[in-house]
Design a protein around this motif. Sequence first.
Motif, mmCIF file in Angstrom:
data_model
loop_
_atom_site.group_PDB
_atom_site.id
_atom_site.type_symbol
_atom_site.label_atom_id
_atom_site.label_comp_id
_atom_site.label_asym_id
_atom_site.label_seq_id
_atom_site.Cartn_x
_atom_site.Cartn_y
_atom_site.Cartn_z
ATOM 1 N N ALA A 1 0.801 -1.237 0.000
ATOM 2 C CA ALA A 1 0.000 0.000 0.000
ATOM 3 C C ALA A 1 0.836 1.290 0.000
ATOM 4 N N PRO A 2 2.006 1.337 0.650
ATOM 5 C CA PRO A 2 2.738 2.617 0.641
ATOM 6 C C PRO A 2 3.307 3.001 -0.718
ATOM 7 N N ILE A 3 3.384 2.049 -1.643
ATOM 8 C CA ILE A 3 4.004 2.351 -2.945
ATOM 9 C C ILE A 3 2.992 3.007 -3.890
ATOM 10 N N CYS A 4 3.423 4.103 -4.502
ATOM 11 C CA CYS A 4 2.586 4.924 -5.389
ATOM 12 C C CYS A 4 2.055 4.122 -6.585
ATOM 13 N N CYS A 5 0.867 4.506 -7.063
ATOM 14 C CA CYS A 5 0.281 3.836 -8.238
ATOM 15 C C CYS A 5 0.835 4.414 -9.543
ATOM 16 N N GLY A 6 1.621 5.498 -9.435
ATOM 17 C CA GLY A 6 2.224 6.076 -10.645
ATOM 18 C C GLY A 6 1.507 7.321 -11.142
ATOM 19 N N SER A 7 0.457 7.731 -10.456
ATOM 20 C CA SER A 7 -0.293 8.900 -10.903
ATOM 21 C C SER A 7 0.503 10.182 -10.616
ATOM 22 N N ALA A 8 0.592 10.545 -9.348
ATOM 23 C CA ALA A 8 1.468 11.634 -8.872
ATOM 24 C C ALA A 8 1.379 12.932 -9.687
ATOM 25 N N GLY A 9 0.228 13.573 -9.665
ATOM 26 C CA GLY A 9 0.067 14.853 -10.382
ATOM 27 C C GLY A 9 0.108 14.608 -11.884
ATOM 28 N N ILE A 10 1.090 15.227 -12.559
ATOM 29 C CA ILE A 10 1.205 15.005 -14.012
ATOM 30 C C ILE A 10 2.298 13.973 -14.325
ATOM 31 N N TYR A 11 2.757 13.266 -13.296
ATOM 32 C CA TYR A 11 3.860 12.312 -13.482
ATOM 33 C C TYR A 11 3.532 11.292 -14.562
ATOM 34 N N ASN A 12 2.292 10.756 -14.517
ATOM 35 C CA ASN A 12 1.971 9.708 -15.503
ATOM 36 C C ASN A 12 1.919 10.249 -16.936
ATOM 37 N N LEU A 13 1.875 11.564 -17.082
ATOM 38 C CA LEU A 13 1.873 12.142 -18.426
ATOM 39 C C LEU A 13 3.272 12.570 -18.871
ATOM 40 N N VAL A 14 4.139 12.886 -17.902
ATOM 41 C CA VAL A 14 5.489 13.307 -18.299
ATOM 42 C C VAL A 14 6.521 12.191 -18.141
ATOM 43 N N GLN A 15 6.196 11.175 -17.360
ATOM 44 C CA GLN A 15 7.088 10.019 -17.189
ATOM 45 C C GLN A 15 6.256 8.753 -17.431
ATOM 46 N N PRO A 16 5.706 8.591 -18.627
ATOM 47 C CA PRO A 16 4.737 7.507 -18.832
ATOM 48 C C PRO A 16 5.285 6.097 -18.607
ATOM 49 N N GLY A 17 6.566 5.887 -18.884
ATOM 50 C CA GLY A 17 7.134 4.542 -18.737
ATOM 51 C C GLY A 17 7.101 4.069 -17.288
ATOM 52 N N ALA A 18 7.678 4.883 -16.404
ATOM 53 C CA ALA A 18 7.728 4.509 -14.979
ATOM 54 C C ALA A 18 6.316 4.436 -14.401
ATOM 55 N N ALA A 19 5.475 5.381 -14.822
ATOM 56 C CA ALA A 19 4.102 5.409 -14.300
ATOM 57 C C ALA A 19 3.356 4.134 -14.698
ATOM 58 N N ARG A 20 3.584 3.697 -15.908
ATOM 59 C CA ARG A 20 2.906 2.482 -16.387
ATOM 60 C C ARG A 20 3.377 1.262 -15.591
ATOM 61 N N GLU A 21 4.689 1.189 -15.359
ATOM 62 C CA GLU A 21 5.224 0.055 -14.573
ATOM 63 C C GLU A 21 4.592 0.022 -13.182
ATOM 64 N N LEU A 22 4.491 1.204 -12.576
ATOM 65 C CA LEU A 22 3.915 1.259 -11.223
ATOM 66 C C LEU A 22 2.423 0.942 -11.246
ATOM 67 N N GLY A 23 1.739 1.431 -12.276
ATOM 68 C CA GLY A 23 0.310 1.151 -12.399
ATOM 69 C C GLY A 23 0.062 -0.344 -12.580
ATOM 70 N N ASP A 24 0.875 -0.965 -13.433
ATOM 71 C CA ASP A 24 0.715 -2.409 -13.671
ATOM 72 C C ASP A 24 0.986 -3.202 -12.385
ATOM 73 N N ARG A 25 1.988 -2.748 -11.650
ATOM 74 C CA ARG A 25 2.343 -3.415 -10.384
ATOM 75 C C ARG A 25 1.155 -3.333 -9.406
ATOM 76 N N LYS A 26 0.547 -2.158 -9.360
ATOM 77 C CA LYS A 26 -0.603 -1.960 -8.451
ATOM 78 C C LYS A 26 -1.770 -2.844 -8.894
ATOM 79 N N ALA A 27 -2.014 -2.878 -10.204
ATOM 80 C CA ALA A 27 -3.123 -3.702 -10.718
ATOM 81 C C ALA A 27 -2.901 -5.176 -10.371
#
Length: 437
Positions: A356-382
């Motif tokens: 639960a403490p690990i971010c889902c990758g959203s983080a403001g505009i992070y998922n739009l400016v760092q899409p690769g890392a955000a996607r990895e984190l989102g997939d991990r959360k899913a």
Amino acid sequence: MAAVSQNGAFDAHHPPALELLDKCVHCGFCLPACPTYTLWGQEMDSPRGRIYLMKLALEGKSEMNERWVSHFDSCLGCVSCMPACPSGVEYGKLIEATRAQIERNYARPAAEKLHRKFLFEAFTHPERMKLLRLPLLAYQKSGLQATLRAIGVFKALPKRVATLDSLLPRVKPAEDVAAITPAKGEKRKRVGLLLGCVQQAFFSHVNAATVRVLSAEGCEVVAPAGQCCCGALFVHAGEEEQAQELARETIDAFEKANVETIVINAAGCGSTMKEYGYLLRDDPAYADRARRFSAQCKDVSEFLAELSPRAERRPLQARVAFHDSCHLQHAQGVRTQPRTLLQQIPGTQLAEIPEAPICCGSAGIYNLVQPGAARELGDRKAQHIVPLQADVVATGNPGCLLQLQSSLERAGNRIPVVHTIELLDASLRGLPLDALR
Ligand code: SF4
Ligand code: SF4
């Protein structure tokens, strides 16, 4: 040879403070809490490594070059490292100061600058976003979005376009919020509600649910006219002046409303508004007002958990996976309150999401400016959510909601993702879970 300035690679306006940097004893306890270190295992993409890089720059031993900046761009600003740190290092202040320095002193490539400008211009103006509702609705309801995705058009387009498409909100009918909503029964409080930007444009049903719940619990709810973007996206991206300007306007709007508490239902906005005192500390006209304002701010779950429940909770048979937004759990320290609200609903069963403490990758505009890392984190959360076999995912931030929805969809799962307050509202109104789809 050029002389090294007193602040090294930084200018004189609030560089990351040496006394904050020196609190770090390099113990490494924060490393497992950091999403980017978890992904890549690189010291320079950990909180300890980033603090080291800040210090090198402050001492004039490192330049603000592309590589140095990349380690700060990859930081989510999720501040998961702060509660993990036994020395009390205030990483949030350090990263904000560093980002403001980067935006003032580092020349980003033109395309990147333009992309960021577009995002700020779009996401901090609810009236502009509202104009997108109809075209977006047509795009989704006509089946065009599904067709383009099915034939793989986005694979041939720039990653930024594909990311934007994957994060588009599912448009729901707009619901207005009155300027003043009376309390049901005897009035217990007069509160102000921040309407938010993305929230107002695409999640107006969340604002309407918030107002209904607050009113049912005996609160008169004021939605002050003239409220603007709270500036959170600008703060997180290091755009200090714009953030300060919006903070002043927000304070002005809520002071006129004369409310006891300012209720916020978007964790990213709430965490910023609770820090206005710090953001405006140099402004003689606003410093004290900002401190008072910040002390009045509460997340809606925090506010309701403190107010003894008065409205009847009707059963809602649902297994709920609750996702802690970073700006709620780490930045505001609000973890138990949303769970308390959900546990007040008869028939509701809570499912805890691992890691639960690990971010889902959203983080403001992070998922739009760092899409690769955000996607990895989102997939991990899913991957953590799917096995829970929950009926619904609840969270307290619109950005997380969109990120989770998109990540779950990629995992082939169309489980609804809703704001926590929507579940409480459904319970108060006696609605079934299907009404939230
Ligand atoms: S804010 Fe988040 S991503 Fe950045 S260093 Fe801390 S834990 Fe890591
Ligand atoms: S836990 Fe705190 S003191 Fe230890 S390395 Fe991380 S930031 Fe530094």
